[in-house]
Design an enzyme around this catalytic site. Structure first.
Site, mmCIF file in Angstrom:
data_model
loop_
_atom_site.group_PDB
_atom_site.id
_atom_site.type_symbol
_atom_site.label_atom_id
_atom_site.label_comp_id
_atom_site.label_asym_id
_atom_site.label_seq_id
_atom_site.Cartn_x
_atom_site.Cartn_y
_atom_site.Cartn_z
ATOM 1 N N LYS A 59 -2.363 -5.422 -3.587
ATOM 2 C CA LYS A 59 -1.188 -5.810 -4.359
ATOM 3 C C LYS A 59 -1.155 -7.325 -4.602
ATOM 4 O O LYS A 59 -2.022 -7.859 -5.272
ATOM 5 C CB LYS A 59 0.064 -5.315 -3.648
ATOM 6 C CG LYS A 59 0.016 -3.854 -3.209
ATOM 7 C CD LYS A 59 -0.225 -2.893 -4.351
ATOM 8 C CE LYS A 59 0.044 -1.440 -3.980
ATOM 9 N NZ LYS A 59 -0.838 -0.881 -2.944
ATOM 10 N N ASP B 88 5.326 -4.025 7.565
ATOM 11 C CA ASP B 88 4.574 -4.024 6.313
ATOM 12 C C ASP B 88 5.150 -5.145 5.449
ATOM 13 O O ASP B 88 6.292 -5.066 4.999
ATOM 14 C CB ASP B 88 4.713 -2.671 5.624
ATOM 15 C CG ASP B 88 3.843 -2.540 4.382
ATOM 16 O OD1 ASP B 88 3.559 -3.574 3.735
ATOM 17 O OD2 ASP B 88 3.449 -1.408 4.043
#
Length: 392
Positions: free
Chosen positions: A213, A188
């Site tokens: 994000k 990730d």
């Protein structure tokens, strides 16, 4: 793929895609350069596409399989991460996480950091409760302890820095150990972004992003993405996306690509401010501890310095006085926004244990700070006055 790939600019030695990353974010995924062509790719609002004969793998056909508005973003992300194959955009970060976890065999063994994003842990835990996998959680910064858990594993999940503890995993060593054990490696890369690190360079098989994000960067879309240079893995991920329906909207994907165009500038600004604030927070009497990889005192500093191109824009602090004092800080702030998520242009702050799924090993008084692009002195003044109120 679109014609954008054929318009690649001259090589810049040593970087994936042959261009510096702050150039790639601007130049990649553009339409073909013909007279009167648009500079930006269009938004294609269509649920179905013209076709005859048998539908083959890779055909556009239907909006659940593909959309022209996905292509520029998927190509840009692949170039940033250093993949020869386009990425895959998903409806959310957790949809991307779920797709990556689908690569596990039935009943397979998953090794995952104990301080991973709580959504990833929740999905893995739910699958484990149903018997779909066996979950082993580890302290990801302890390389030898992680290696000890890889025997019989089918997948190693890496998150570095971890959310919200900002622990640093030893990417290359753990990837090599996992492959030696016969396990796939998924990383990730949401916190670091491809500008901070490119896990594929360390041999990682699959990279996951919450596009919501930093990549999109404006707190206005929910999207995820997966990148892999392996054709067989990518085909399985495409099949999962198509059959499970976790598809992205064309307009949201267009917005995400627009956000990527300013990624380098946003990261440069927010990262510099984060370093400034972390140093001041370390010296503040109202703060018990600070986690930020850019601090020389941080346990992960040397490792981060060796494998990252920057230390990121997330800070974690422990407020003196426990959870009540931490909540007082949040309530007293006037510029920082008390909200979940991260990576937007605005600075956000959150006591992570307000989420019931957050691991109990995360301290009750931990505040996660996502540093935005506001004036650094304004951000510090707001933090300083809130910390003073909490200690009054």
């Amino acid at each position: 793929m679109t014609d954008a790939a054929s318009n690649a600019l001259p090589a810049a030695e040593g970087h994936p895609g042959h261009l510096a990353p702050d150039t790639v974010v601007v130049s990649a995924g553009r339409p073909e350069r013909v007279h009167d062509a648009a500079v930006n790719p269009p938004v294609v609002l269509s649920s179905t596409f013209v076709g005859r004969g048998e539908v083959e793998h890779g055909d556009r056909a239907y909006g659940r399989y593909s959309n022209p508005s996905w292509d520029p973003f998927e190509e840009t992300l692949a170039e940033l991460e250093g993949s020869r194959l386009p990425g895959l955009v998903f409806a959310s970060g957790l949809a991307a996480v779920s797709a990556a976890l689908s690569l596990l065999p039935p009943g397979g063994v998953l090794v995952m950091p104990q301080h991973s994003y709580q959504g990833s842990l929740a999905v893995a835990g739910q699958l484990a409760d149903r018997g779909a996998l066996t979950l082993r959680t580890v302290e990801i910064a302890d390389t030898e302890a992680v290696k000890a858990q890889l025997a019989g594993a089918d997948m190693l999940w890496l998150e570095t820095p971890t959310n919200p503890m900002l622990e640093i995993a030893e990417l290359k060593a753990l990837t090599e150990a996992a492959h030696a054990a016969g396990a796939l490696v998924v990383a990730d890369n949401t916190f670091s972004t491809p500008l901070g690190q490119r896990p594929l360079e360390s041999g990682v098989d699959v990279v996951v992003h919450s596009v919501t994000k930093y990549l999109a960067g404006h707190s206005d879309v929910i999207l995820g993405a997966v990148v892999t240079p392996d054709e067989a893995l990518r085909r399985r991920l495409v099949e999962h996306r198509s059959l499970h329906g976790a598809v992205a909207g064309p307009f949201e994907t267009w917005l995400a690509l627009r956000g990527v165009r300013t990624l380098a500038l946003r990261i440069e600004r927010s990262q510099a401010t984060a370093a400034l604030l972390a140093g001041r927070l370390l010296a503040h009497p109202g703060v018990e501890a600070v986690r930020y990889p850019g601090l020389v005192q941080d346990p992960g500093h040397e490792r981060a310095r060796a494998q990252m191109d920057g230390f990121g824009s997330i800070i974690a602090i422990l407020v003196k006085g426990g959870a009540e004092a931490a909540e007082t800080v949040v309530e007293a702030l006037r510029l920082w926004v008390p909200a979940t998520s991260l990576g937007g242009v605005e600075s956000l702050i959150e006591r992570r244990r307000r989420h019931v799924n957050e691991p109990e090993s995360v301290p009750e008084n931990l505040l996660r700070l996502s540093v935005g692009i506001e004036n650094p002195e304004d951000l510090w003044a707001d933090l300083a006055q809130a910390l003073e109120k909490a200690q009054a």
